[in-house]
Design a protein around this motif. Structure first.
Motif, PDB file in Angstrom:
ATOM      1  N   ARG A  51     -39.419  27.524  42.961  1.00  0.00           N
ATOM      2  CA  ARG A  51     -40.626  27.959  43.672  1.00  0.00           C
ATOM      3  C   ARG A  51     -41.161  26.851  44.582  1.00  0.00           C
ATOM      4  O   ARG A  51     -41.500  27.086  45.744  1.00  0.00           O
ATOM      5  N   ARG A  52     -41.227  25.643  44.049  1.00  0.00           N
ATOM      6  CA  ARG A  52     -41.752  24.524  44.829  1.00  0.00           C
ATOM      7  C   ARG A  52     -40.923  24.287  46.081  1.00  0.00           C
ATOM      8  O   ARG A  52     -41.455  24.120  47.173  1.00  0.00           O
ATOM      9  N   TYR A  53     -39.594  24.248  45.920  1.00  0.00           N
ATOM     10  CA  TYR A  53     -38.749  24.001  47.088  1.00  0.00           C
ATOM     11  C   TYR A  53     -38.915  25.117  48.126  1.00  0.00           C
ATOM     12  O   TYR A  53     -39.088  24.840  49.308  1.00  0.00           O
ATOM     13  N   ALA A  54     -38.890  26.366  47.684  1.00  0.00           N
ATOM     14  CA  ALA A  54     -38.998  27.492  48.621  1.00  0.00           C
ATOM     15  C   ALA A  54     -40.327  27.471  49.369  1.00  0.00           C
ATOM     16  O   ALA A  54     -40.366  27.653  50.594  1.00  0.00           O
ATOM     17  N   TYR A  55     -41.420  27.225  48.652  1.00  0.00           N
ATOM     18  CA  TYR A  55     -42.731  27.221  49.294  1.00  0.00           C
ATOM     19  C   TYR A  55     -42.935  25.989  50.169  1.00  0.00           C
ATOM     20  O   TYR A  55     -43.603  26.058  51.197  1.00  0.00           O
ATOM     21  N   ASP A  56     -42.357  24.858  49.774  1.00  0.00           N
ATOM     22  CA  ASP A  56     -42.434  23.671  50.632  1.00  0.00           C
ATOM     23  C   ASP A  56     -41.701  23.898  51.953  1.00  0.00           C
ATOM     24  O   ASP A  56     -42.120  23.393  52.994  1.00  0.00           O
ATOM     25  N   GLN A  57     -40.628  24.660  51.909  1.00  0.00           N
ATOM     26  CA  GLN A  57     -39.839  24.904  53.117  1.00  0.00           C
ATOM     27  C   GLN A  57     -40.458  25.957  54.028  1.00  0.00           C
ATOM     28  O   GLN A  57     -40.370  25.847  55.252  1.00  0.00           O
ATOM     29  N   HIS A  58     -41.072  27.002  53.449  1.00  0.00           N
ATOM     30  CA  HIS A  58     -41.493  28.150  54.255  1.00  0.00           C
ATOM     31  C   HIS A  58     -42.959  28.522  54.130  1.00  0.00           C
ATOM     32  O   HIS A  58     -43.402  29.450  54.801  1.00  0.00           O
ATOM     33  N   GLY A  59     -43.720  27.862  53.281  1.00  0.00           N
ATOM     34  CA  GLY A  59     -45.084  28.317  53.036  1.00  0.00           C
ATOM     35  C   GLY A  59     -45.037  29.548  52.141  1.00  0.00           C
ATOM     36  O   GLY A  59     -44.013  29.867  51.552  1.00  0.00           O
ATOM     37  N   TYR A  60     -46.139  30.256  52.058  1.00  0.00           N
ATOM     38  CA  TYR A  60     -46.219  31.434  51.181  1.00  0.00           C
ATOM     39  C   TYR A  60     -45.961  32.691  52.009  1.00  0.00           C
ATOM     40  O   TYR A  60     -46.881  33.285  52.560  1.00  0.00           O
ATOM     41  N   ASN A  61     -44.676  33.053  52.121  1.00  0.00           N
ATOM     42  CA  ASN A  61     -44.328  34.249  52.882  1.00  0.00           C
ATOM     43  C   ASN A  61     -43.012  34.835  52.380  1.00  0.00           C
ATOM     44  O   ASN A  61     -42.440  34.356  51.399  1.00  0.00           O
ATOM     45  N   ASP A  62     -42.529  35.867  53.061  1.00  0.00           N
ATOM     46  CA  ASP A  62     -41.308  36.555  52.631  1.00  0.00           C
ATOM     47  C   ASP A  62     -40.080  35.665  52.698  1.00  0.00           C
ATOM     48  O   ASP A  62     -39.168  35.809  51.876  1.00  0.00           O
ATOM     49  N   ASP A  63     -40.028  34.743  53.662  1.00  0.00           N
ATOM     50  CA  ASP A  63     -38.889  33.832  53.745  1.00  0.00           C
ATOM     51  C   ASP A  63     -38.809  32.945  52.503  1.00  0.00           C
ATOM     52  O   ASP A  63     -37.734  32.680  51.980  1.00  0.00           O
ATOM     53  N   ALA A  64     -39.964  32.488  52.042  1.00  0.00           N
ATOM     54  CA  ALA A  64     -39.997  31.669  50.833  1.00  0.00           C
ATOM     55  C   ALA A  64     -39.557  32.491  49.624  1.00  0.00           C
ATOM     56  O   ALA A  64     -38.781  32.010  48.788  1.00  0.00           O
ATOM     57  N   ASP A  65     -40.018  33.723  49.552  1.00  0.00           N
ATOM     58  CA  ASP A  65     -39.620  34.583  48.435  1.00  0.00           C
ATOM     59  C   ASP A  65     -38.111  34.830  48.439  1.00  0.00           C
ATOM     60  O   ASP A  65     -37.470  34.835  47.390  1.00  0.00           O
ATOM     61  N   GLN A  66     -37.554  35.022  49.613  1.00  0.00           N
ATOM     62  CA  GLN A  66     -36.111  35.247  49.724  1.00  0.00           C
ATOM     63  C   GLN A  66     -35.333  33.998  49.300  1.00  0.00           C
ATOM     64  O   GLN A  66     -34.355  34.085  48.558  1.00  0.00           O
ATOM     65  N   LEU A  67     -35.768  32.829  49.765  1.00  0.00           N
ATOM     66  CA  LEU A  67     -35.103  31.587  49.382  1.00  0.00           C
ATOM     67  C   LEU A  67     -35.226  31.354  47.874  1.00  0.00           C
ATOM     68  O   LEU A  67     -34.258  30.973  47.214  1.00  0.00           O
ATOM     69  N   TYR A  68     -36.387  31.613  47.325  1.00  0.00           N
ATOM     70  CA  TYR A  68     -36.613  31.484  45.880  1.00  0.00           C
ATOM     71  C   TYR A  68     -35.624  32.363  45.109  1.00  0.00           C
ATOM     72  O   TYR A  68     -34.979  31.914  44.163  1.00  0.00           O
ATOM     73  N   ASP A  69     -35.482  33.603  45.528  1.00  0.00           N
ATOM     74  CA  ASP A  69     -34.549  34.516  44.861  1.00  0.00           C
ATOM     75  C   ASP A  69     -33.108  34.025  44.971  1.00  0.00           C
ATOM     76  O   ASP A  69     -32.336  34.103  44.016  1.00  0.00           O
ATOM     77  N   GLN A  70     -32.733  33.510  46.141  1.00  0.00           N
ATOM     78  CA  GLN A  70     -31.377  32.994  46.335  1.00  0.00           C
ATOM     79  C   GLN A  70     -31.122  31.783  45.449  1.00  0.00           C
ATOM     80  O   GLN A  70     -30.030  31.637  44.882  1.00  0.00           O
ATOM     81  N   LEU A  71     -32.108  30.913  45.340  1.00  0.00           N
ATOM     82  CA  LEU A  71     -31.955  29.737  44.481  1.00  0.00           C
ATOM     83  C   LEU A  71     -31.779  30.148  43.022  1.00  0.00           C
ATOM     84  O   LEU A  71     -30.866  29.677  42.345  1.00  0.00           O
ATOM     85  N   LEU A  72     -32.652  31.030  42.550  1.00  0.00           N
ATOM     86  CA  LEU A  72     -32.555  31.457  41.149  1.00  0.00           C
ATOM     87  C   LEU A  72     -31.220  32.131  40.859  1.00  0.00           C
ATOM     88  O   LEU A  72     -30.675  31.981  39.766  1.00  0.00           O
ATOM     89  N   ALA A  73     -30.688  32.849  41.830  1.00  0.00           N
ATOM     90  CA  ALA A  73     -29.407  33.533  41.628  1.00  0.00           C
ATOM     91  C   ALA A  73     -28.270  32.542  41.383  1.00  0.00           C
ATOM     92  O   ALA A  73     -27.308  32.860  40.682  1.00  0.00           O
ATOM     93  N   LEU A  74     -28.391  31.341  41.935  1.00  0.00           N
ATOM     94  CA  LEU A  74     -27.333  30.340  41.786  1.00  0.00           C
ATOM     95  C   LEU A  74     -27.622  29.312  40.705  1.00  0.00           C
ATOM     96  O   LEU A  74     -26.749  28.528  40.350  1.00  0.00           O
ATOM     97  N   MET A  75     -28.837  29.311  40.190  1.00  0.00           N
ATOM     98  CA  MET A  75     -29.195  28.351  39.147  1.00  0.00           C
ATOM     99  C   MET A  75     -28.874  28.943  37.787  1.00  0.00           C
ATOM    100  O   MET A  75     -29.457  29.963  37.410  1.00  0.00           O
ATOM    101  N   PRO A  76     -27.961  28.335  37.039  1.00  0.00           N
ATOM    102  CA  PRO A  76     -27.640  28.870  35.712  1.00  0.00           C
ATOM    103  C   PRO A  76     -28.879  28.860  34.813  1.00  0.00           C
ATOM    104  O   PRO A  76     -29.794  28.063  35.003  1.00  0.00           O
TER     105      PRO A  76
END
Length: 99
Positions: A51-76
């Motif tokens: 969450r921190r990385y996604a929001y630091d990169q994009h602020g609080y918006n749909d792009d951050a949510d998408q990046l967050y989801d992509q990160l979680l998908a690859l994080m065991p």
């Protein structure tokens, strides 16, 4: 025009993560290695880092949510009683780094 659906064979390897996702995995790995490396990782830690990385990169918006989801998908998922530095190695491998 109707959307086209791409069918993926079950035998096909997953696509490599894109640059932003790989950068996020590397950032999280480095953070775990340098901040309390012998402490334990929890599922909450995993979530907070993504969450921190996604929001630091994009602020609080749909792009951050998408990046967050992509990160979680690859994080065991976090196994019980794993050290931060050990989980960092797992994230580095998920980013495609051979360590």
């Amino acid at each position: 025009m109707p959307e086209r659906t791409q069918l993926i064979s079950q035998n096909e390897p997953p696509a490599a993560p894109d640059v932003a996702v790989r950068a996020g995995l590397r950032w999280m790995a480095e953070r775990l290695r340098t901040v309390r490396p012998y402490g334990h990782v929890t599922p909450s830690t995993r979530d907070a880092l993504a969450r921190r990385y996604a929001y630091d990169q994009h602020g609080y918006n749909d792009d951050a949510d998408q990046l967050y989801d992509q990160l979680l998908a690859l994080m065991p998922h976090v196994p019980d009683d794993v050290a931060r530095e050990d989980y960092a190695e797992t994230l580095a491998r998920a980013a495609g780094d051979d360590q």
